[in-house]
Design a protein around this motif. Structure first.
Motif, PDB file in Angstrom:
ATOM      1  N   SER A   1      -0.138  -3.660   3.888  1.00 53.27           N
ATOM      2  CA  SER A   1      -0.067  -2.284   4.404  1.00 53.27           C
ATOM      3  C   SER A   1       0.637  -2.279   5.761  1.00 53.27           C
ATOM      4  O   SER A   1       0.663  -3.302   6.451  1.00 53.27           O
TER       5      SER A   1
ATOM      6  N   ASN B   1       0.862  -1.183   0.000  1.00 50.47           N
ATOM      7  CA  ASN B   1       0.000   0.000   0.000  1.00 50.47           C
ATOM      8  C   ASN B   1       0.902   1.239   0.000  1.00 50.47           C
ATOM      9  O   ASN B   1       1.624   1.492   0.962  1.00 50.47           O
ATOM     10  N   TYR B   2       0.920   1.980  -1.080  1.00 51.87           N
ATOM     11  CA  TYR B   2       1.664   3.240  -1.149  1.00 51.87           C
ATOM     12  C   TYR B   2       0.656   4.368  -1.346  1.00 51.87           C
ATOM     13  O   TYR B   2      -0.015   4.431  -2.382  1.00 51.87           O
ATOM     14  N   HIS B   3       0.559   5.231  -0.356  1.00 59.58           N
ATOM     15  CA  HIS B   3      -0.356   6.372  -0.414  1.00 59.58           C
ATOM     16  C   HIS B   3      -1.762   5.947  -0.828  1.00 59.58           C
ATOM     17  O   HIS B   3      -2.393   6.551  -1.705  1.00 59.58           O
ATOM     18  N   GLY B   4      -2.233   4.876  -0.201  1.00 59.34           N
ATOM     19  CA  GLY B   4      -3.623   4.456  -0.402  1.00 59.34           C
ATOM     20  C   GLY B   4      -3.892   3.739  -1.707  1.00 59.34           C
ATOM     21  O   GLY B   4      -5.059   3.530  -2.067  1.00 59.34           O
TER      22      GLY B   4
ATOM     23  N   SER C   1       1.521   0.316  -5.940  1.00 61.32           N
ATOM     24  CA  SER C   1       2.767   1.069  -6.145  1.00 61.32           C
ATOM     25  C   SER C   1       2.950   1.508  -7.597  1.00 61.32           C
ATOM     26  O   SER C   1       2.491   0.840  -8.529  1.00 61.32           O
TER      27      SER C   1
END
Ligand SMILES: Cc1cc2nc3c(=O)[nH]c(=O)nc-3n(C[C@H](O)[C@H](O)[C@H](O)COP(=O)(O)O)c2cc1C
Length: 188
Positions: free
Chosen positions: A114, A82-85, A88
């Motif tokens: 996450s 999970n990168y910024h919701g 990636s």
């Protein structure tokens, strides 16, 4: 029948990679061959349709390898942190280097991890991408949290949550069922 797991973490030895290895074991128990292509271990260059950049030979070779494996795969698993919701950028870039011809009517499983609040949102976002690539995203997905993992003595992560271990079996069985029955074969 051969599967390809593409991992989009920026971290070597990621949680997502550990989950991929756990799933690979279940596929192999059922005599299904699965390869893991971890983009942290085999990085590729950013997509450049203008051709103005000069990617290194290593990046170009990694990309050729990914494209060959993708074309030959009968099913996929896409794994993302999970990168910024969301999923990636590393994974999205890899998918942008692939085409509908790689995914058309092939089953696709989605997995993610996450560290903050557990979220399946990255996987919901990935579902849209799979549809655009004409793949068939299977209903069961796996969204874990860092705390679902433990470490071996050498530091390697492993999945250490019974609920997710059970879910992993369901996930693998579902993908195998789609692959074996090939409900969409005639639509290719
Ligand atoms: C650029 C970046 C953005 C992130 N954004 C989120 C986020 O929005 N929510 C969250 O829960 N974790 C976020 N994280 C934490 C990662 O999800 C966490 O490091 C997780 O362990 C990554 O899994 P991996 O080991 O499989 O790569 C972020 C990490 C990075 C590097």
């Amino acid at each position: 029948m051969k599967g390809l797991i593409i991992i989009g973490s920026a971290k070597m030895g990621s949680h997502t990679n550990a989950l991929a290895h756990y799933l690979k074991g279940h596929f192999e128990d059922q005599y299904f061959e699965v390869e893991i292509f971890d983009l942290a271990e085999h990085p590729i260059h950013q997509l450049d349709v203008s051709g103005v950049s000069s990617p290194s030979e290593v990046y170009k070779n990694n990309l050729t390898l990914l494209q060959t494996k993708a074309r030959n795969a009968d099913f996929f698993i896409l794994g993302t942190p999970n990168y910024h919701g969301s999923y990636s950028g590393i994974l999205k870039n890899a998918l942008d280097h692939l085409t509908m011809d790689d995914f058309k009517m092939k089953p696709v499983g989605l997995i993610g991890n996450s560290d903050g609040i557990v979220s399946s949102e990255p996987l919901s976002h990935l579902r849209l991408i799979v549809r655009s690539l004409l793949g068939i995203a299977v209903p069961t997905q796996i969204a874990t949290h860092d705390t679902d993992y433990n470490r071996l003595d050498d530091g390697t992560y492993y999945l250490d949550n019974e609920e997710f271990q059970l879910r992993s079996r369901l996930f693998v069985d579902q993908i195998i069922s789609f692959v074996k029955n090939s409900p969409y074969e005639h639509l290719k």
